[in-house]
Each structure stands twice: as structure tokens, then as C-alpha cells.
Scaffold this motif. Structure first.
Motif, short mmCIF file in Angstrom:
data_model
loop_
_atom_site.label_atom_id
_atom_site.label_comp_id
_atom_site.label_asym_id
_atom_site.label_seq_id
_atom_site.Cartn_x
_atom_site.Cartn_y
_atom_site.Cartn_z
N GLN A 27 63.05 -2.13 19.95
CA GLN A 27 62.05 -2.72 18.94
C GLN A 27 62.82 -1.71 18.27
N LEU A 31 63.11 -3.35 14.49
CA LEU A 31 62.88 -3.36 13.80
C LEU A 31 63.95 -3.03 12.36
N PHE A 50 56.41 8.13 10.07
CA PHE A 50 56.05 7.95 11.14
C PHE A 50 56.54 9.68 11.32
N HIS A 80 47.23 8.30 21.77
CA HIS A 80 46.93 7.13 22.20
C HIS A 80 47.82 6.82 20.67
N GLN A 81 46.91 6.68 19.58
CA GLN A 81 47.67 6.85 18.32
C GLN A 81 49.24 7.15 18.49
N PHE A 82 49.88 8.14 18.63
CA PHE A 82 50.98 8.54 18.44
C PHE A 82 51.85 7.91 19.59
N LYS A 83 51.45 7.43 20.01
CA LYS A 83 51.94 6.49 21.14
C LYS A 83 52.37 5.18 20.81
N GLY A 84 51.46 4.42 20.07
CA GLY A 84 51.24 3.39 19.51
C GLY A 84 52.57 3.14 18.92
N SER A 85 52.65 4.32 17.86
CA SER A 85 52.49 4.04 16.98
C SER A 85 54.91 4.54 17.12
N ALA A 87 56.00 3.36 19.92
CA ALA A 87 56.33 2.08 20.68
C ALA A 87 56.42 0.99 19.20
N TRP A 88 56.33 1.42 17.80
CA TRP A 88 56.33 0.36 17.04
C TRP A 88 57.58 0.72 16.28
N ILE A 89 58.42 2.22 17.01
CA ILE A 89 59.39 2.19 15.96
C ILE A 89 60.53 2.83 17.25
N PHE A 92 61.50 5.26 22.54
CA PHE A 92 61.24 5.44 23.82
C PHE A 92 61.80 6.14 24.81
N LYS A 95 57.61 7.40 23.72
CA LYS A 95 56.62 6.98 24.71
C LYS A 95 56.66 7.47 25.56
N ASN A 96 57.10 7.63 26.07
CA ASN A 96 56.99 8.36 27.59
C ASN A 96 56.61 9.58 27.75
#
Lengths: 152, 1219
Positions: A27, A31, A50, A80-85, A87-89, A92, A95-96
Motif C-alpha cells: 500500500q 501511495l 497520519f 478501528h479508525q487507527f487500523k483504517g488509517s 492500512a491506508w498508508i 503493516f 495494522k497487525n
């Protein structure tokens, strides 16, 4: 030319390292692709956004977890919100950690949550440093008149 | 017969064991044994038959031997002879020697025929003993020496003491000898009849065997027919499959009928055997009885005649005496005879009348002469005590009263000493005697009295009376004349018991027969003259006796002393037949039941077979159906897994999902394979016949497998001969499947070294002489020659097996028949440098689910079904598949297939996609630097497909030479690129090449801008290497193998400049084109997300507006607005995506209603009649926010987050493409 090639090599190695270690994933490469003449600082901008966002979220999470009666749903929403962001940048590892965090939230495991929060903060700091290094390298290359190679 | 029994019983004793053994074997071997077993039965039957025939032969021999042996008994008989005939010693000796001779012969015979003959002899001898013992000794002897009969008889006559009876004896013995001979014949006949009987039985047996064999044969025929039927059925296609069941339903009838038929036959045989044995019993008994009767009759007659004869003889003597008396007493004056003379004479001639106890002469005295007579003799005529005859023992003449006065008297004047007491007794005074005398003088013949107790001796006797006449009377004299002429009476008393006794003593076998003599003058009250009353022993023979007196009738009754012995022979014979019958029928019963069992088994097997076949078909159908049915949900699972993997997942989850996805893909491919297998098996697979580009199919296969081959570092290449037409007609899918399978296998079994090389040629090319072949084909031929070099002349330099061997066995290659003009045969070869197939596994490599060995599946996975499917597919393409493999070196698979020649114009699909590219590169020139011929050929082949003309050199140095020379000779076309293989490339070479190119172009200033591009061909290259290579600027582009058209085109286009790139991409609408100038609202609470989404969409040229909450979005999307689409996050604080969408849709519909109702003008709402802003959900979790949920709240679609170009494109395309 030699310096540029060297830096380029360095940059190449560094990105390889970051990917190998799981700090970044595809990702992030995506980007990077979004960055072009129109938005030359796109990646830096997104990343700084971020980190700003994450600061805020960390605080929120910490506060939520400090409550006598922890609202895990709330914490979960933050994560969840943090996970989303993340993931966007393409962060990895972050996210985990978020995934684990959410599991603990679901299990209403306060200890696990706290540990995860701590881990998140550590990881985020580490990532911040790594990215700063990377950006510095890129700036050097650009300053020397070279182009930043594409990430594979 | 005995032997037969024994032999057969011996056999049968063993037989059941054999049967059991066979049974045991049968259970082991099943039906396969049946034939052998049948053979055994036949063999046994034959053996039994032969044995019995042999038995018969020996039986006949035995009966012969028996005849020889009979003299043996002569010895025993000798003593009898001695007893009865007083045979002189010398004669006896002569006899003895004679007998011993024959004895020797007999013993010789015996030694010659051990066992059976002896036994038979014994049996028959005892049989004969019964027969013989009935006979008198002389007859016995006569029988003993049947051959020397006459002589014997003569000798016997000599032996006989009684000269006067010898003649009769001779006659008798001759008669009896003849009779014995007859009897023997009879016995022989008997045995012959037995033989014929048994032979008949055996014929029946043989007949049964024949019947059985015939039925077996017919059954075999039937079975053959059925097999053919089954075969035929097998050949029939599926729709007719149901028929065999019907056809196979009907056959079970015949064997059942045959079985009952056999059983009936067996029953008939048993009944027949039983009846035969009964009949035999009866027959033999009857024969025995008849024989006994005959024997008895003979003996009785014989005795009667002898008695009669002897009686007659003594009668004659008495007659002679009468004449003597008449001559010397009455004829002479004075008389020459007085009592003394008479007594002496009679005493001395008594031997001539052995049967008479005494003779007396009575004178005829009338009453007138009585006194004178009495005076003359000095005694008075006395009366006979008739009423007191019982007390004769104290018979005193003196005490008798004088005879009463009568007309006539017959006083005894002379008498034999033995009966001197009757002198002076008046014979006329006894009633019997008187009648006798009267009758005698009237007839002139001897007359007998009825039996009465004789005086003194107290024996029953008869008195014979002869009249003595004073003159010779003519034979036809009247009774009156005779009476007149009568002067006296001569009487002789016969002591019948002693007479008979004497007679019987002379004959042998007195012990076996009881003789009674009766006087039957008064038929109602016969008087027993001789013999005691014996118990009735069944048989009675009556012979008439003629003692010369017609008035008196005598009979002789003969009986056997003992009841007839149990007919052992008959019993044994019939029991033997019975036993044989039962044994044979037992064998047959066993055989029949065995046959029935085998037949039942066979039927069962057939049924099972049918069921198995049906099950097989059902299995295939089931597999086909199930596989098909599984595929559908499996695709769902796979799709969802794919989506799941695209979502945010932890490393573990990601790993699980990936594993699941990979497994799912494996499963799908496995299911596809099974489906194929099942389809082929059930004959439902039909090949398409569509035109297709073979080369692009190969490219396709290569690109499919490129990932795996690159991973392993194996070189993958394809080559198609120039002779192969561009377009062929066939089934591209199946063709591809075969190649994919073979290549897949090759990749699977090839580790980190070497290559996999797919080449396609025409079969005709292989048959052509070597100098007409292309380089690739020649490789196989040159292989052997190049082994001396360390590197092999193969694609990668590793040794390979001789590919020529893989198609050696193909018929299509060996056959030289010209093919149809519109059909071509392709030969595809897949060569690898893998582990090879173990030699022992090579034979079963095409069997389904069979891998080289069971460990293969553990090591390499896979089902082993691929090759089987490939083989079937190749079969469907009317081709052949073969392989050659050497463990450690590699394998080469080859297959042929028939395809139609196709026109290029018939192909409209992909071809055109590359056409601009091809035209773009047409006429360019390239230099290939490679040290491997084959590889060069492959590269050349690909380049030539693009219309690029190719020059080849083997190393960079010669490339430099080439370049410089090319520069000098100013070739017509510019060198557009230099393709160099990584094997010959290194940094130095690269630099040399680089410089050489620059040098080369220095001469030509205008082309300096357009330097030939250097392309590096690599099998596998790490990103680092690639980076190094490109960053140095020595190489313009790196081409990763496998080479294929699309890759080449892309690469060349990139290398030769982007100006032409658009040409290729112009046709294809891109995301950028779709999204350009679109106004898009992004709704996300997360600033990072917002920014990235914005960036991503902006990248495609969209005008992006971002809001951070659902409420803001609501405001933005309140009609009229100018957004073309909205990307909405689902999870947001306050108002999530679902709700926001619902509200937006609510607003839109409100506006739409208003417009529709005319409440609001269209102008106010931006001239849009029907407001519906496409809202796409942005979600990280496809599963969680399922499609349905999105749709329910009015969303149009969803895109995964972070954006994936493909998915984004497909989602957006729905809304913008049409616009």
C-alpha cells in the motif's frame, strides 16, 4: 552521478529492508505512485497527517482505557479508525497490532489492551523514525537532481 | 465283478477326497478352477472306464484261468474216485500225473496272472464248486478233463468194476460230461452276459459323460455368446448402457433348465441302475434256479434210469432163470433140477441179480394134483400168513397152516438159500402173490407185486413173478394159451430199499440229493418204497420208473437235501452294479451340484459385474455431477477468500486466508481434473473444433507457469516450428490443458536447475531427413555427439534424455501413409531436466491416481490424475502420448494430435490485439547474443513472430565484431536492439557492449539519438540485481523469461519509446479515462483515509471533495449538487455510512417525487430528472459489510479499502462507462 546512484541504492536497500521487516507493505508503494508532479509532497503530507491523527487517537485510547468502567466499544472504534488509517498508508505492523488490539477489546481484556496500546505507540514511533529517514534520503536524492525510483 | 467293485470303490474311496480338495481349491480360485475341475472329472471318468475295461479283460482271463484251474480239484476228487471206483493204484497214479500236469499249468496261469485272475478264479471256483459238487465223481472227472474226455471215459470204463454196468456208466458219463460241458458253457454264457450287461452300463455311463460334455460345450458356447454380447455392450455408447442389464437378465434360464435336466438324467440313471441290479439279481437267481432244476432233473432221471436199467437187468436174469427152470426142470425127464441144484445155482449166480434178495420157483398144482404132489414132496402145501406179515421175523414155516382148499396152488418147490423158508408155501394163498401169478401167466411177462413187507427181512419189497411155460409160446399167444401152458412160477423178491441204496452208493453226491421211490399204481395212495419223508426243500423232480410191468407204476422223487444256498454271485453282481451305479451317480451328483454351484457363482459374478459396471458409470456420473456442483460454491468460497485477503488482516490471518485460498484453488483444480476424468470416462467429453492460435496458447501456458518457474529458477521456453500453421483447428482448451499438465508436472519435478522446454513440430518434420529439420529438432540427433563437451547442447546446458525416444513408438510417425490434405499432425514435446520417473513406475504412469510411487504424492503433492487425463485427451485427439525418462536426468513427454489447418482470417480474437504491435516492430533488426543454440532459436522464434529479423552471435566479443562490421557495411535496416542472455552477460561484457554500440554509432551521427537498446534476457533475477543492472545504465531493460509475445511487446515498446505505447493502450479504457473530470465526494472521518483516497482518485484525474462525517456528506449531497459519485466510509462516528446513505436516498427520492409531481421544476435541481448519486461503500472488510447490507441501505456498490485499481475500476465502470 555516483552519489546519486549510491543514494538510490541506499534508498532501494532501505525500502527493501522496511518491507522485509514489515514496517511497510504494498500500500505504501501504491501511495508513492499517487505522488506526482501535481502533488510532490503527497506521501509526506499523508504520513504527517497520519501521525498527527495517531497522536490524537492514542490519547483518546489512553483516556478511554483509564476510565473505571472501560468502554471497550469506544476503544474498539478508535482502534478501528487507527487500523483504517494504518492500512491506508501501508503500515503493516501497526495494522497487525490493531487487529490484536481489537481482539482484546472484543474479549474485554484490559491488560491486553493496555499492552497493545503501548505496542502501538512504540511501533508508531519506530515507523515515524524510519519514514523520516526515508524521506531524508529522498530529499537528498531530489536535491542532487536524481529521481526517486519506483518501488517495486 | 468283484474287481470292478473293488477298483471302482477304490477310486471312489479316493474321489471324495479329490472332490474335497477341489472344493477347497475352488473356493480359492473361484470359477477359474471349474474348467480344470471338469477336466479332472473327465479324466477320472476316463481312468475309471479304462480301469474297468481292464478289469473286464482280466475277468475274462480269470474265467479262462478258472477253467484251467478246475483240474486242481481233481486231486480232491481222486479220493472220491478211489472210493467209488476202486481205481487201481497205477491208474490213480496215471490220473495223479495227469492232474499234476494240469495243476502246473494252472499254477503257471496263476503266476502269470496275479491278483485279479486269482481272485476271479477263486470266486468262480467256489461258484463252480456248488455246481460241481452236485455231480458225481466221474462226471466231475469228465468235466475236469473236458478236453480229453473220450480217453477219460474209456479209462473210466476200465476202472469200473462192474463190467455189465460199465456200458451204461459210459453212456451216462458221456451224457453227464456233455451236460457238464453245457453247463460250463452256460456259466460262460452267464459271465458273458454279465459282461455285456456291465458293458451296457458303461455305455450308458459314457453316454452320460457325452451328454454332460455336450451340455457343457453348449454352455460354453452360450457363455461365449454372452461375452461377445457384453463386449458389444461395452462398446456401445452410454445411452445404450441400460440394455445389457436386460440382456443379462434373460440368460439365467438355460442353466437352470440344464441343471434340472441333468438331475432328471441322474435320477433316471439311478433308477435304471437300481432296476438293472434288481433285474440282474432276479435273472441270476432264475438262472440258478433253472440250473438247479435241470441238475435235479438230470440227476433224478439218471438215477431213475439206472435203477430201471439195473432192475431190468435183474429182471432179465430172473427171466433167464425161469427159462432155465422150464428147460431143465420141466423139459427134462427126470428133472435135472432139484432144490439143492436150484439153491446152489441161484446162490452162485446171485451176483447177477444184486437187487434180488432171493428167487424161488413155485409149481402150478391143481387141487386134483395136490395130494399127489404133497405126497411126492413130503410136505403139505401151506398157506401164506397174509394178515400177519408184520411179524415176519419169527417166521417159521412149520407153524403155518396148510393151505386152504383151492382150485389151484402154487407151492414153492425150489428156492434160493436166502429164502429157503418159503419152500412149500402156496404162493396163491397170498392175495398179492396170487394176483401176480395170475397176471404173470396171462401176460407171459414179469409182473410185480405192490410193495409189501418182505418176509423175514422186514424190508419193503416187491416180488417179481415170471410164469414158466411148458412149451415155447409164440409172442402173440393168447392169455388162455399161456394159462394152459403154465407149469410154474418163478418169483424173485426185490428188496427195494437196499436196491436203491446200492444204486445210490454207486453215484456221487448222494449227500446232496434225497431220493424217494413210490409205487403209484394206486395214484391216490402212493406207497413209499424207499426213502424217508424229508422236509420239502423246494424243488421236486419226479421221474417215472418202468420196471417192465405195465400194470404197475413207479415213480422216483428226487429232492435236494438242502435248501438252495444263498445266490452269492447274483447278490454280489447285483450289489456290485448297485454300488457302481451309486458311486457313479454320486460322482455325477457331486459334479452336477458343483456345476450348479459354479453356475450360480458365475451368475452371481455376472450380476455383480453388471452392478459393478453400473456402479462405475454411476460413479463417473456422480463424480461429474458432484464435481460440477462443488465448483459453484467453491468459486464462491474462493472469491470470498480473495476478498478476505484484500481486507485488513493480521499476518496470521493473512497466512490462514492465503493458505485457505491456495488450498481452495488446489481443490478447484483437482475438482476440474476429476470432472474431466469423469467426463472422459463417461464418454461425455467432446472436443471442440474451433480455430485457435497455437502459439498464443503456448504463451498462455508459459505465462501461467512463469511464476513457479521463476521461483524455482528454472528456464521455461516454448518453440513452435515455422512449418506449423499460424492457426489450427481443434480444441484449444484441451490442447492447453495437456500442455499445462505436462509443463506443470515438469515444473513440479524439476528442482532449481535446468529447463523445461516445450516444442511443437509437425509430425512430417520428424520424418524428414535431418538436413531439412530445424535446429531444435536436430538437437535430439546431435545430443550424443555433444556429450564430450562439458555443457550440453540443450536449452540450459543441462543434460536431457533423448527426446527422439519418446515418440519412437508412435504409429503415426512410423507410418508413411500420406495424411489428408486439410489435416495436420502436431508433435508436442515437453522436455525437462527433472528428477525423472523411476524405471519401475514408468509402466503405470498413465494409470489414473497413480504416481511414480506413493511417496511422490507426499513429496510433490497432486493426485496423479493429470497424466491419465492427458492421455485420454490425446486419445480423443486421435493422437498418441509417450515419454522417455531417465532418473536423475529428466523426462521428455511427447504427444501427437490431429488438427485442422486454419485460416488466419478465421481467428478474430486476440490476434488483433497484437497486430499493431507486430506491425510496429515489423522490419526491425535485432542481435541476439547467446551461447546456446537452442535458446537462441527460441529467442529468434519469438522475435520473428514480431516480424523482427534476427542476427545471432554467441558471445559479446563477437557481438562487438559484428557491430563494427555492421557499421562498416551500413546495413539497410538499423539495428534496433541487442538482446543478450544473462548467461553471457557480466559487468565487463556489458561495458564492452555498451561502448561498442556507442562506437558503432559514432560514425553515424543522426542515429546517435536512436541507439540500439540493450535488453537483458534473464531466467530469474532478484530485484537487487535488476536494480544494479538498470542503475548502471548498461542495460536498458531486463526481460524476464519465459519469453512470450505479450511480454516481448510490452518490453520492446517500453524500451523503444513510449510514443507507441499509447497505440496499444488507446483501445483499452483506463481508470484515468473513466474518472477524469469527475466530481467525487469522499466521506471519511479519518483524515489519513480521506487524504489517501483523495490522492488516489485525484491521480485518475477526478475532482475530489472530502468531508469528514456523514452529516457533512448529507449537506453536500443535498440536490441539486454536481457530484458524480460518492465514496463513503461505513464506520463513522455519529452517523455511519449506512445511515448517511439511507438519508441521502431519502432526500433524493423526495426531490424526485417533487419533480415527478411537478411541484418543483427540473431547473431548480440542475436539470436532472431523476436524482441518484452513485454511492460506493469504502470498506476494509468485505465479508462483514456484505454486499446485501450495502444494497439494502441504497448503496450501489462497494470498493475495498485501500483502493485496488482493478476493483475500483470495475466498480466505477458501471456508473461512468455509459455516460
Amino acid at each position: 552521478m555516483d552519489a546519486v546512484a549510491q543514494w538510490r541504492n541506499q534508498w532501494f536497500d532501505y525500502t527493501q529492508y522496511l518491507r522485509r521487516e514489515g514496517f511497510l507493505d504494498d500500500q505504501f508503494a501504491q501511495l508513492k505512485k499517487l505522488q506526482d508532479e501535481n502533488s510532490p509532497d503527497f506521501v509526506v503530507e499523508v504520513v504527517s497527517l497520519f501521525f498527527q491523527d495517531s497522536e490524537k487517537l492514542f490519547n483518546n485510547m489512553a483516556r478511554a482505557l483509564e476510565q473505571n468502567v472501560v468502554n471497550f466499544k469506544q476503544v474498539d472504534a478508535y482502534v478501528h479508525q487507527f487500523k483504517g488509517s494504518s492500512a491506508w498508508i501501508g503500515a503493516f505492523r501497526l495494522k497487525n497490532v490493531c487487529i490484536n488490539f481489537r481482539n482484546f477489546c472484543e474479549a474485554q481484556n484490559l491488560e491486553g489492551c493496555l499492552r497493545c496500546l503501548q505496542q502501538l505507540q512504540q511501533e508508531s514511533t519506530a515507523l515515524k523514525n524510519k519514514l523520516e529517514n526515508l524521506f531524508r534520503l529522498e530529499q537528498q536524492i531530489v536535491a542532487a537532481g536524481g529521481s526517486i525510483p519506483m518501488m517495486e | 465283478m468283484y474287481l470292478n467293485c473293488r477298483v471302482s470303490s477304490g477310486f471312489n474311496g479316493r474321489l471324495p477326497f479329490n472332490l474335497d480338495l477341489n472344493k477347497a481349491m475352488e473356493t480359492l480360485h473361484g470359477t477359474s478352477c471349474t474348467r480344470r475341475w471338469r477336466g479332472k472329472v473327465l479324466f477320472l471318468g476316463l481312468l475309471g472306464f479304462v480301469t474297468i475295461i481292464w478289469g473286464f479283460l482280466s475277468f475274462n482271463d480269470g474265467s479262462l484261468g478258472m477253467r484251467e484251474k478246475a483240474p486242481d480239484m481233481g486231486g480232491e476228487k481222486a479220493c472220491i474216485l478211489q472210493q467209488h471206483f476202486n481205481v487201481s493204484k497205477s491208474q490213480l497214479l496215471a490220473f495223479a500225473s495227469l492232474f499234476s500236469e494240469s495243476d502246473q499249468i494252472a499254477s503257471l496261469e496263476c503266476t502269470k496272472e496275479p491278483g485279479p485272475g486269482m481272485m476271479f478264479g477263486n470266486v468262480i471256483s467256489c461258484y463252480l464248486k456248488v455246481l460241481c459238487s452236485d455231480e458225481e465223481a466221474e462226471n466231475e472227472e469228465a468235466k475236469d478233463q473236458c478236453l480229453v474226455q473220450d480217453e477219460n471215459i474209456r479209462r473210466k470204463c476200465d476202472v469200473s468194476l462192474l463190467e455189465d454196468t460199465s456200458q451204461t456208466c459210459t453212456v451216462q458219463s458221456t451224457v453227464s460230461a456233455n451236460r457238464i460241458c453245457e453247463k460250463e458253457e452256460c456259466a460262460k454264457e452267464n459271465s458273458q452276459m454279465l459282461c455285456t450287461l456291465v458293458i451296457r452300463c458303461w455305455w450308458a455311463f459314457v453316454g452320460m459323460i457325452m451328454c454332460y460334455k455336450l451340455s457343457g460345450f453348449s454352455k460354453k458356447l452360450w457363455r461365449n455368446k454372452k461375452q461377445k454380447l457384453v463386449q458389444k455392450v461395452k462398446e456401445q455408447p452410454l445411452p445404450r448402457r441400460k440394455q445389457p442389464e436386460k440382456q443379462q437378465q434373460q440368460p439365467p434360464k438355460p442353466p437352470k433348465v440344464a441343471g434340472t435336466w441333468r438331475k432328471n438324467l441322474l435320477l433316471v440313471f439311478i433308477i435304471f441302475g437300481f432296476i438293472t441290479s434288481l433285474w440282474l439279481w432276479w435273472h441270476l437267481c432264475a438262472r440258478d434256479h433253472l440250473w438247479r432244476e435241470e441238475t435235479l432233473a438230470n440227476m433224478c432221471d439218471e438215477r431213475a434210469r439206472m435203477l430201471q436199467d439195473q432192475f431190468n437187468v435183474s429182471l432179465n436174469h430172473v427171466h433167464a432163470l425161469a427159462i432155465l427152470v422150464s428147460t431143465f426142470h420141466h423139459g427134462k425127464q427126470p428133472t435135472a433140477i432139484d432144490q439143492k441144484t436150484f439153491g446152489e445155482y441161484t446162490e452162485r449166480t446171485a451176483f447177477e441179480r444184486p437187487l434180488t434178495s432171493g428167487v424161488a420157483y413155485a409149481l402150478k398144482v391143481t387141487h386134483a394134483e395136490r395130494e399127489q404132489f404133497e405126497k411126492e414132496h413130503g410136505w403139505i402145501i401151506k398157506k401164506m400168513e397174509t394178515e400177519d406179515q408184520t411179524l415176519v421175523q419169527d417166521f417159521i414155516t412149520e407153524s403155518l397152516a396148510p393151505a386152504p382148499v383151492q382150485d389151484e396152488y402154487a407151492p414153492v418147490i425150489f428156492s434160493q438159500e436166502t429164502v429157503s423158508h418159503i419152500v412149500s408155501i402156496d404162493m396163491m394163498s397170498g392175495k398179492e402173490d396170487r394176483e401176480n401169478i395170475l397176471r404173470a401167466r396171462a401176460t407171459g411177462k414179469g409182473v410185480l407185486t405192490s410193495p409189501f413187507k418182505l418176509l423175514k427181512s422186514n424190508h419193503l419189497g416187491v416180488v417179481l413173478t415170471f410164469a414158466v411155460y411148458n412149451a415155447d409160446l409164440p409172442p402173440d399167444a393168447t392169455p388162455e394159451q399161456r394159462i394152459q401152458a403154465t407149469v410154474g412160477y418163478l418169483g424173485a423178491s426185490y428188496d427195494v430199499p437196499s436196491l436203491v441204496e446200492k444204486l445210490l452208493h454207486q453215484l456221487a453226491s448222494k449227500q446232496t440229493i434225497v431220493v424217494n421211490v413210490y409205487d403209484t399204481t394206486n395214484a391216490s395212495a402212493p406207497i413209499n418204497m424207499y426213502g424217508t419223508d424229508v422236509v420239502d426243500t423246494g424243488l421236486l423232480e419226479i421221474s417215472n420208473l418202468d420196471f417192465g410191468d405195465p400194470q404197475r407204476k413207479h415213480e422216483m422223487h428226487c429232492r435236494f437235501k438242502h435248501k438252495p444256498p444263498f445266490p452269492l454271485t447274483a447278490a454280489s453282481a447285483s450289489i456290485g452294479v448297485l454300488v457302481i451305479t451309486f458311486l457313479v451317480s454320486h460322482i455325477f451328483h457331486a459334479a452336477i451340484s458343483r456345476i450348479a454351484k459354479v453356475e450360480a457363482d458365475y451368475r452371481e459374478m455376472m450380476e455383480l459385474k453388471v452392478r459393478a459396471e453400473a456402479a462405475d458409470v454411476a460413479k463417473s456420473q456422480f463424480l461429474a455431477t458432484v464435481s460440477h456442483e462443488i465448483r459453484t460454491p467453491m468459486n464462491g468460497v474462493l472469491g470470498m477468500l480473495q476478498m478476505l485477503m484484500d481486507t485488513d488482516l493480521g499476518p496470521n490471518q493473512q497466512d490462514y486466508a492465503e493458505t485457505a485460498h491456495a488450498s481452495g484453488r488446489e481443490l478447484i483444480s483437482l475438482i476440474n481434473e476429476v470432472l474431466d476424468q469423469a467426463k472422459i470416462e463417461s464418454g461425455r467429453l467432446e472436443l471442440e473444433t474451433v480455430p485457435f492460435d497455437l502459439r498464443s496458447v503456448l504463451d498462455n501456458v508459459l505465462s501461467l507457469n512463469s511464476g513457479k518457474s521463476n521461483e524455482k529458477g528454472i528456464e521455461l521456453a516454448a518453440y513452435v516450428s515455422n512449418m506449423v500453421p499460424e492457426v489450427v483447428i481443434g480444441d484449444p482448451g484441451r490442447f492447453r490443458q495437456i500442455i499445462t499438465n505436462l509443463v506443470g508436472n515438469s515444473i513440479k519435478f524439476t528442482h532449481d536447475k535446468g529447463h523445461i522446454f516445450v516444442s511443437v513440430h509437425l509430425v512430417d518434420e520428424v520424418r524428414a531427413p535431418p538436413d531439412l529439420m530445424d535446429e531444435v529438432l536436430r538437437q535430439g540427433l546431435n545430443l550424443v555427439g555433444d556429450v564430450s563437451n562439458k555443457t550440453y547442447n540443450t536449452l540450459s546446458g543441462f543434460p536431457v534424455v533423448n527426446r527422439w525416444k519418446s515418440w519412437e513408438g508412435f504409429k503415426s510417425i512410423r507410418s508413411t501413409t500420406p495424411e489428408e490434405s486439410d489435416m495436420i499432425k502436431l508433435l508436442v514435446t515437453v522436455e525437462d531436466t527433472g528428477v525423472g520417473i523411476p524405471l519401475d513406475a514408468q509402466s503405470r504412469i498413465f494409470t489414473p491416481f497413480m504416481q511414480a510411487d506413493s511417496s511422490t504424492s507426499r513429496t510433490y503433492g497432486g493426485t496423479g490424475i493429470g497424466l491419465s487425463i492427458s492421455k485420454r485427451l490425446v486419445d480423443l485427439m486421435s493422437g498418441e502420448i509417450g515419454f522417455v525418462s531417465e532418473p536423475g536426468t529428466g523426462s521428455t513427454f511427447s504427444f501427437t494430435g490431429s488438427f485442422g489447418k486454419g485460416e488466419i482470417s478465421s481467428l478474430e480474437t486476440k490476434w488483433h490485439q497484437y497486430e499493431p504491435a507486430v506491425s510496429e516492430f515489423q522490419g526491425l533488426r535485432a542481435l541476439i547474443i547467446d551461447n546456446k543454440t537452442i535458446r537462441t532459436e527460441v529467442t529468434k522464434y519469438h522475435m520473428q513472430r514480431l516480424g523482427i529479423s534476427v542476427d545471432t552471435v554467441s558471445c559479446p566479443e563477437s557481438a562487438c565484431v559484428y557491430l563494427s562490421s555492421a557499421g562498416n557495411t551500413s546495413l539497410s535496416t538499423e539495428l534496433a536492439m541487442v538482446v543478450i542472455d544473462k548467461d553471457v552477460w557480466d559487468k565487463e561484457a556489458g561495458i564492452i557492449l555498451h561502448h561498442s554500440i556507442k562506437e558503432h554509432r559514432k560514425n553515424n551521427v543522426e542515429s546517435l539519438i536512436n541507439l540500439p537498446k540493450i535488453l537483458l534476457l534473464a531466467t530469474s533475477i532478484t530485484p537487487v540485481e535488476r536494480n544494479v543492472v538498470t542503475s548502471l545504465g548498461l542495460v536498458d531493460k531486463v526481460l524476464t523469461k519465459p519469453l512470450r509475445l505479450s511480454v516481448l511487446i510490452a518490453c520492446f515498446q517500453e524500451a523503444l519509446g513510449s510514443r507507441k505505447k499509447r497505440l496499444l493502450n488507446a483501445n483499452k479504457p483506463t481508470l484515468g479515462k473513466l474518472l477524469r473530470e469527475r466530481r467525487i465526494l469522499v466521506v471519511d472521518d479519518n483524515v489519513v483515509n480521506r487524504r489517501v483516497a483523495e490522492g488516489a482518485l485525484k491521480k485518475y484525474g477526478a475532482i475530489v471533495t472530502c468531508v469528514e462525517s456523514g452529516k457533512a456528506a448529507l449537506l453536500k449531497l443535498k440536490p441539486p449538487h454536481n457530484f458524480d459519485a460518492c465514496f463513503m466510509d461505513l464506520q463513522m462516528p455519529e452517523m455511519d455510512g449506512f445511515e448517511a446513505t439511507r438519508l441521502i436516498r431519502g432526500m433524493e427520492s423526495e426531490v424526485n417525487e417533487k419533480i415527478a409531481a411537478g411541484e418543483a421544476s427540473v431547473e431548480i435541481f440542475g436539470n436532472v430528472e431523476n436524482w441518484h448519486t452513485p454511492i460506493l461503500a469504502m470498506t476494509a472488510d468485505v465479508i462483514q459489510a456484505s454486499n446485501e447490507e450495502c444494497m439494502k441501505c441504497g448503496m450501489d456498490d462497494y470498493v475495498s479499502k485501500p483502493f485496488e485499481e482493478e476493483q475500483l475500476y470495475s466498480a466505477v465502470a458501471r456508473f461512468f462507462e455509459s455516460v
